[in-house]
Scaffold this active site. Structure first.
Site, PDB file in Angstrom:
ATOM      1  N   SER A 216     -11.348  -0.436   2.446  1.00 23.92           N
ATOM      2  CA  SER A 216     -10.630  -0.776   3.686  1.00 23.92           C
ATOM      3  C   SER A 216     -10.044   0.502   4.272  1.00 23.92           C
ATOM      4  CB  SER A 216      -9.520  -1.785   3.391  1.00 23.92           C
ATOM      5  OG  SER A 216     -10.059  -2.988   2.896  1.00 23.92           O
TER       6      SER A 216
ATOM      7  N   ARG B  71       0.824  -1.223   0.000  1.00 20.77           N
ATOM      8  CA  ARG B  71       0.000   0.000   0.000  1.00 20.77           C
ATOM      9  C   ARG B  71       0.853   1.266   0.000  1.00 20.77           C
ATOM     10  NH1 ARG B  71      -2.157  -3.703  -1.066  1.00 20.77           N
ATOM     11  NH2 ARG B  71      -4.101  -4.630  -0.326  1.00 20.77           N
TER      12      ARG B  71
ATOM     13  N   GLU C 217      -5.837   4.212   5.551  1.00 16.01           N
ATOM     14  CA  GLU C 217      -5.397   4.019   4.180  1.00 16.01           C
ATOM     15  C   GLU C 217      -5.737   5.197   3.272  1.00 16.01           C
ATOM     16  OE1 GLU C 217      -6.108   0.637   0.749  1.00 16.01           O
ATOM     17  OE2 GLU C 217      -5.844   0.005   2.817  1.00 16.01           O
TER      18      GLU C 217
END
Length: 366
Positions: free
Chosen positions: A254, A177, A358
């Site tokens: 998410s 990520r 995130e």
């Protein structure tokens, strides 16, 4: 430069349309956020580069918006110019497996086109909302596959040098990520180039849940279309396929990344899980840099059930998946941020692990 003069200069760029009515609530999958200083719709990659170049020269903050699926934007007036990507060309070469997608292309449309063309490698990334240009920025991944597995080149507008260039994927420092584009603002993605399998088969299956659903073995490669259908079904069951008619999907996907911790910290978390009688269900995997835990598991076992804090709350955890924070239709960004802080504090109190969000935060902080 005042806004009237700035607007006139922006409107003069070929491929640009100004949108004086749009808000970030209309541009994001969370349906949250206030009003940008100006909003500029760009139908070509050249327009994107020219707009960002003009804004940088005028020292005006810009926010590039694709599908808006990874943004948490402040309420009220937001002092940025929204650069909205509407450049959505996609070129697929079935014989070579090379795919070039402009930054504004809807990512799931790209996946669908590739699978239909008999190409494999990104079928596990089906159903992920947002645009193609966002995928390398945070190295999008799901079900055992990351975009870095197939990404070969990225076309960037280098904001510091004022250069439009293709760079190799290796130049982005891609990791879990992460890329060196994330949070840095050093460049804007204009297009991506992928190289996929031409045999119509998926990437090797790595994710246990998907392997079981497909009745396969880990490492198997099966028809990409079959994997795509299975992934979409799994994601829908978790509320992770965006549907504008379903507030349970009004999320940023998410919300927290899966934490990577040291061996010592992983042991401490496992000891707490044992005290709770939950050690057998605790996901923990060795990865580069430490041990990866499941953010969803931590949230769940810190006392936050699906749908928390319950009916009537304007910001809630999804009723299908504790990792998605949702706007039930009337929430503000402040409401969502309050819930995120509560969940983060709760996990840290129980397990001593600090979850990292995130999404990209604009005008607001955790």
């Amino acid at each position: 430069m005042n806004d009237s003069s700035l607007a006139a200069r922006l409107a003069a760029i070929e491929g640009v349309t100004l949108d004086p009515e749009v808000t970030f609530a209309q541009l994001t999958t969370l349906h949250l956020g206030g009003t940008p200083r100006l909003a500029v719709r760009c139908t070509t990659v050249a327009a994107v580069a020219n707009v960002v170049s003009l804004l940088d020269a005028a020292a005006v903050p810009a926010l590039v918006v694709g599908g808006g699926s990874n943004l948490v934007v402040a309420d009220g007036d937001v002092d940025v110019v929204a650069v909205i990507l509407e450049c959505d060309g996609v070129h697929v070469e079935p014989a070579t497996g090379v795919v070039v997608a402009e930054a504004g292309a809807v990512w799931d449309d790209v996946v669908s086109m590739c699978v239909a063309a008999g190409l494999g490698g990104i079928e596990c990334l089906s159903g992920i909302p947002g645009s193609a240009g966002a995928t390398p920025v945070q190295n999008v991944g799901a079900y055992g596959v990351e975009v870095s597995d197939v990404l070969t080149r990225v076309r960037l507008w280098d904001r510091e040098r004022g250069v439009d260039e293709w760079v190799p994927a290796a130049a982005l420092d891609l990791a879990y990520r992460y890329s060196n584009l994330k949070f840095s603002g050093r460049a804007v993605v204009l297009a991506v180039e992928l190289t996929l399998h031409t045999d119509g088969l998926s990437a090797p299956l790595r994710f246990g849940e998907l392997v079981r659903v497909l009745g396969a073995e880990a490492g198997d490669r099966v028809p990409a279309a079959r994997v795509r259908n299975a992934v979409l079904e799994l994601r829908r069951g978790k509320g992770m396929v965006y549907d504008p008619a379903d507030v349970d999907t009004w999320s940023a996907g998410s919300f927290f990344t899966n934490p990577i911790v040291s061996a010592a910290q992983a042991s401490k978390v496992r000891a707490i899980a044992e005290e709770l009688g939950k050690a057998d269900s605790m996901p923990c995997f060795a990865v580069e840099g430490g041990w990866k835990l499941s953010a969803a598991w931590l949230i769940d076992h810190a006392g936050f059930a699906k749908g928390y804090p319950g009916d009537g709350a304007v910001a809630r955890l999804s009723t299908k998946h504790t990792l998605a924070l949702t706007n039930r239709g009337t929430a503000s960004t402040a409401d969502l941020v309050g819930l995120a802080r509560e969940v983060r504090r709760g996990v840290e109190k129980v397990f001593g692990v600090s979850l990292e969000p995130e999404p990209v935060w604009v005008g607001v902080t955790m």
